[in-house]
Scaffold this active site. Structure first.
Site, short mmCIF file in Angstrom:
data_model
loop_
_atom_site.label_atom_id
_atom_site.label_comp_id
_atom_site.label_asym_id
_atom_site.label_seq_id
_atom_site.Cartn_x
_atom_site.Cartn_y
_atom_site.Cartn_z
N ARG A 26 0.61 -1.29 -0.12
CA ARG A 26 -0.10 0.02 0.11
C ARG A 26 0.88 1.26 -0.13
O ARG A 26 0.48 2.22 0.95
CB ARG A 26 -0.89 -0.12 1.24
CG ARG A 26 -2.05 -0.95 1.25
CD ARG A 26 -3.31 -0.67 0.52
NE ARG A 26 -4.19 -1.87 0.03
CZ ARG A 26 -5.21 -1.79 0.88
NH1 ARG A 26 -5.55 -0.93 2.08
NH2 ARG A 26 -6.09 -3.05 0.75
N ARG A 30 -3.98 6.36 0.56
CA ARG A 30 -4.71 7.66 1.25
C ARG A 30 -3.54 8.31 1.96
O ARG A 30 -3.89 9.31 2.31
CB ARG A 30 -5.75 7.17 2.08
CG ARG A 30 -6.95 6.83 1.17
CD ARG A 30 -8.05 6.35 2.02
NE ARG A 30 -7.70 4.79 2.29
CZ ARG A 30 -8.53 4.15 2.96
NH1 ARG A 30 -9.66 4.43 3.38
NH2 ARG A 30 -8.04 2.82 3.57
N ARG A 39 -7.66 10.60 -6.87
CA ARG A 39 -8.58 9.68 -6.22
C ARG A 39 -9.73 10.82 -6.58
O ARG A 39 -10.83 10.30 -7.24
CB ARG A 39 -8.70 9.06 -5.13
CG ARG A 39 -9.55 8.14 -5.00
CD ARG A 39 -9.77 7.87 -3.37
NE ARG A 39 -10.60 6.64 -2.84
CZ ARG A 39 -11.89 6.44 -3.29
NH1 ARG A 39 -12.59 7.30 -4.06
NH2 ARG A 39 -12.67 5.45 -2.68
N ASP A 76 -6.58 -3.60 -7.45
CA ASP A 76 -7.20 -4.15 -6.22
C ASP A 76 -7.33 -5.72 -6.25
O ASP A 76 -7.69 -5.95 -7.43
CB ASP A 76 -8.31 -3.39 -5.56
CG ASP A 76 -8.52 -3.85 -4.05
OD1 ASP A 76 -8.25 -3.33 -3.27
OD2 ASP A 76 -9.43 -4.73 -3.94
N TYR A 154 -13.92 -12.50 0.38
CA TYR A 154 -14.59 -11.24 0.19
C TYR A 154 -16.04 -11.69 -0.70
O TYR A 154 -17.20 -11.05 -0.59
CB TYR A 154 -13.88 -10.30 -0.42
CG TYR A 154 -12.79 -9.88 0.32
CD1 TYR A 154 -13.29 -8.27 1.11
CD2 TYR A 154 -11.42 -10.35 0.34
CE1 TYR A 154 -12.35 -7.86 1.91
CE2 TYR A 154 -10.62 -9.71 1.25
CZ TYR A 154 -10.88 -8.58 2.12
OH TYR A 154 -10.03 -8.05 2.82
O1 1CP Z 1 0.15 0.28 -3.26
C1 1CP Z 1 -0.20 -0.95 -3.48
O2 1CP Z 1 0.23 -1.90 -2.27
C2 1CP Z 1 -1.26 -1.36 -4.55
C3 1CP Z 1 -2.59 -1.18 -4.52
C4 1CP Z 1 -3.27 -2.02 -3.73
C5 1CP Z 1 -3.03 -3.72 -3.48
C6 1CP Z 1 -1.97 -4.82 -3.51
C7 1CP Z 1 -4.52 -1.85 -3.18
C8 1CP Z 1 -5.31 -0.59 -3.36
N1 1CP Z 1 -5.15 -2.86 -2.64
C9 1CP Z 1 -4.36 -3.81 -2.72
C10 1CP Z 1 -4.44 -5.52 -2.13
C11 1CP Z 1 -5.85 -5.71 -1.44
N2 1CP Z 1 -7.21 -5.17 -1.53
C12 1CP Z 1 -5.70 -6.64 -0.17
C13 1CP Z 1 -4.59 -7.36 0.07
C14 1CP Z 1 -3.44 -6.83 0.93
C15 1CP Z 1 -4.06 -6.36 2.00
O3 1CP Z 1 -4.45 -7.16 2.93
O4 1CP Z 1 -3.98 -5.13 2.34
C16 1CP Z 1 -7.32 -6.61 0.19
C17 1CP Z 1 -7.49 -7.46 1.26
C18 1CP Z 1 -7.63 -5.70 -0.42
C19 1CP Z 1 -9.34 -5.44 -0.51
C20 1CP Z 1 -9.60 -4.23 0.13
N3 1CP Z 1 -9.20 -3.02 -0.85
C21 1CP Z 1 -10.30 -3.50 1.40
C22 1CP Z 1 -10.73 -4.33 2.52
C23 1CP Z 1 -9.52 -4.74 3.40
C24 1CP Z 1 -10.07 -5.34 4.60
O5 1CP Z 1 -9.53 -4.97 5.54
O6 1CP Z 1 -10.84 -6.14 4.43
C25 1CP Z 1 -10.33 -2.00 0.90
C26 1CP Z 1 -10.69 -1.23 1.86
C27 1CP Z 1 -9.76 -1.78 -0.18
C28 1CP Z 1 -9.52 -0.46 -0.90
C29 1CP Z 1 -8.25 -0.02 -1.24
N4 1CP Z 1 -7.42 -0.76 -2.38
C30 1CP Z 1 -6.24 -0.18 -2.35
C31 1CP Z 1 -6.49 1.32 -1.70
C32 1CP Z 1 -5.56 2.27 -1.87
C33 1CP Z 1 -7.86 1.01 -1.24
C34 1CP Z 1 -8.53 2.27 -0.51
C35 1CP Z 1 -9.36 2.97 -1.48
C36 1CP Z 1 -9.46 4.29 -1.16
O7 1CP Z 1 -8.80 5.09 -1.58
O8 1CP Z 1 -10.33 4.79 -0.50
#
Ligand code: 1CP
Length: 350
Positions: A26, A30, A39, A76, A154
């Protein structure tokens, strides 16, 4: 033209380096004001992931500021269910919402969409291509996907879950149906990662964020087996593209993941003790595992924690990272300080 693989790729393949490579899960997100600004120009999070111009810009933002050794594609893990036709929305402040898969008809509908699935995700591959053209010379591009088990949580829960009761009960009560869902995900995920490599990804990470909630027998069946199949297939097609498996929360089963999955490197969460991690390095490269909270807090606590990790692991096959993603409350200055410490580290041979 034949060029030497990038430093990060060699590190993941197990080459011990004088200066450890680093990137952060990540790293685009944000906590960066420029991410929030980009965004705000998109219609929603799914739109953001499918706009090559915006996704490319976001992927490159942390590289410009901090010079990580690898960029990770901005997308994502839930883009795979989206590509398979499952309705997906990201609600402000609430996380992802999906129409849950509850029965055989739901799984059959996904399977029917395997054919057109890659076309729907076409913009992702264009982003890979564009990012590649915009990266500094020795910065690698990591492609990624969620591992089948984690993505299935999910899809069945309809979003983030606290207790995973729906998905666990489905897997226990209807293992044949759940196996079918996992098989669809193995096929889709493999195809999706193949296209990322064809578009220019130089390493891959498989995120298995919820592997650690499974009891041992199901851990082997639902997390390790599908991941192993995906890795084996990719390995045959692209022997020089290394793969990182991140089965968060695996505890002592990390040793099993190291032995079984066939990945080049294992991503370690913050709970993994450094001496245990050092033991794993005899077998596999490791990536991790600074606590994201320490990064958000900064100061001496953060610096000590970074140095302890480097001291323990930088003498073996290693890439510095967090144990989970950067949290939104993280001051960017702390990431700059982390980059400075890792970049200036030179490992002393004992
Ligand atoms: O910078 C990076 O790492 C690249 C982008 C990336 C990656 C690799 C994002 C952007 N998401 C992910 C993977 C991801 N998404 C995972 C696996 C890694 C982890 O555990 O963090 C998971 C579980 C998700 C699912 C997801 N996406 C959630 C739910 C998390 C949970 O606790 O259940 C959420 C809230 C997101 C949204 C998301 N994805 C990425 C961002 C920057 C965001 C936030 C969105 C926003 O701007 O509001």
């Amino acid at each position: 033209m034949h060029t030497q693989p990038k430093s990060f790729v060699r590190a993941i393949q197990g080459e011990v380096q004088a200066r450890p490579c680093f990137w952060l899960m990540r790293q685009a997100g944000r906590y960066l004001p420029e991410y929030r600004a980009t965004r705000a120009t998109a219609k929603g999070f799914v739109d953001l992931c499918l706009r090559p111009d915006l996704a490319t810009e976001i992927t490159l933002q942390p590289i410009r500021r901090f010079g990580m050794d690898a960029a990770i594609l901005f997308s994502d893990i839930l883009m795979v269910p989206h590509g398979l036709g499952q309705k997906l929305d990201f609600l402000e402040g609430e996380g992802p919402k999906l129409d849950p898969i509850v029965d055989a008809a739901g799984v059959a509908a996904l399977e029917k969409n395997l054919g057109g699935f890659l076309e729907k995700l076409g913009p992702v591959f264009e982003t890979v291509d564009r990012v590649k053209a915009g990266l500094p010379l020795d910065t690698a591009l990591i492609g990624f996907a969620g591992a089948p088990w984690t993505v299935a949580t999910y899809m069945v829960e309809g979003g983030t879950s606290k207790d995973f009761a729906k998905v666990r009960m489905l897997a226990c009560r209807e293992p044949v149906l759940f196996e079918k869902l996992i098989e669809v995900l193995v096929e889709a995920t493999t195809a999706y990662l193949v296209r990322q490599v064809e578009a220019g990804a130089e390493a891959l990470q498989l995120f298995d964020t919820w592997a650690g909630i499974l009891p041992e027998d199901e851990y082997r069946r639902w997390a390790i087996e599908p991941a192993k199949e995906i890795v084996a297939d990719l390995r045959t097609r692209f022997p020089s593209v290394p793969i990182i498996y991140f089965p968060k929360g695996s505890g002592s089963l990390y040793a099993y993941a190291a032995a079984e999955v066939g990945a080049d490197a294992l991503g370690l969460d913050t709970a993994v003790p450094l001496d245990f991690a050092k033991g794993l390095q005899r077998q596999i490269a490791v990536q991790g595992n600074l606590d994201p909270i320490k990064l958000a807090v900064g100061g001496a606590q953060m610096e000590d924690a970074i140095r302890r990790i480097l001291e323990a692991l930088a003498g073996g096959p290693f890439v510095f990272n967090l144990g989970h993603g950067v949290i939104p409350q993280t001051p960017p200055e702390n990431v700059a300080r982390l980059a400075e410490i890792v970049r200036s580290w030179r490992h002393r041979k004992n």
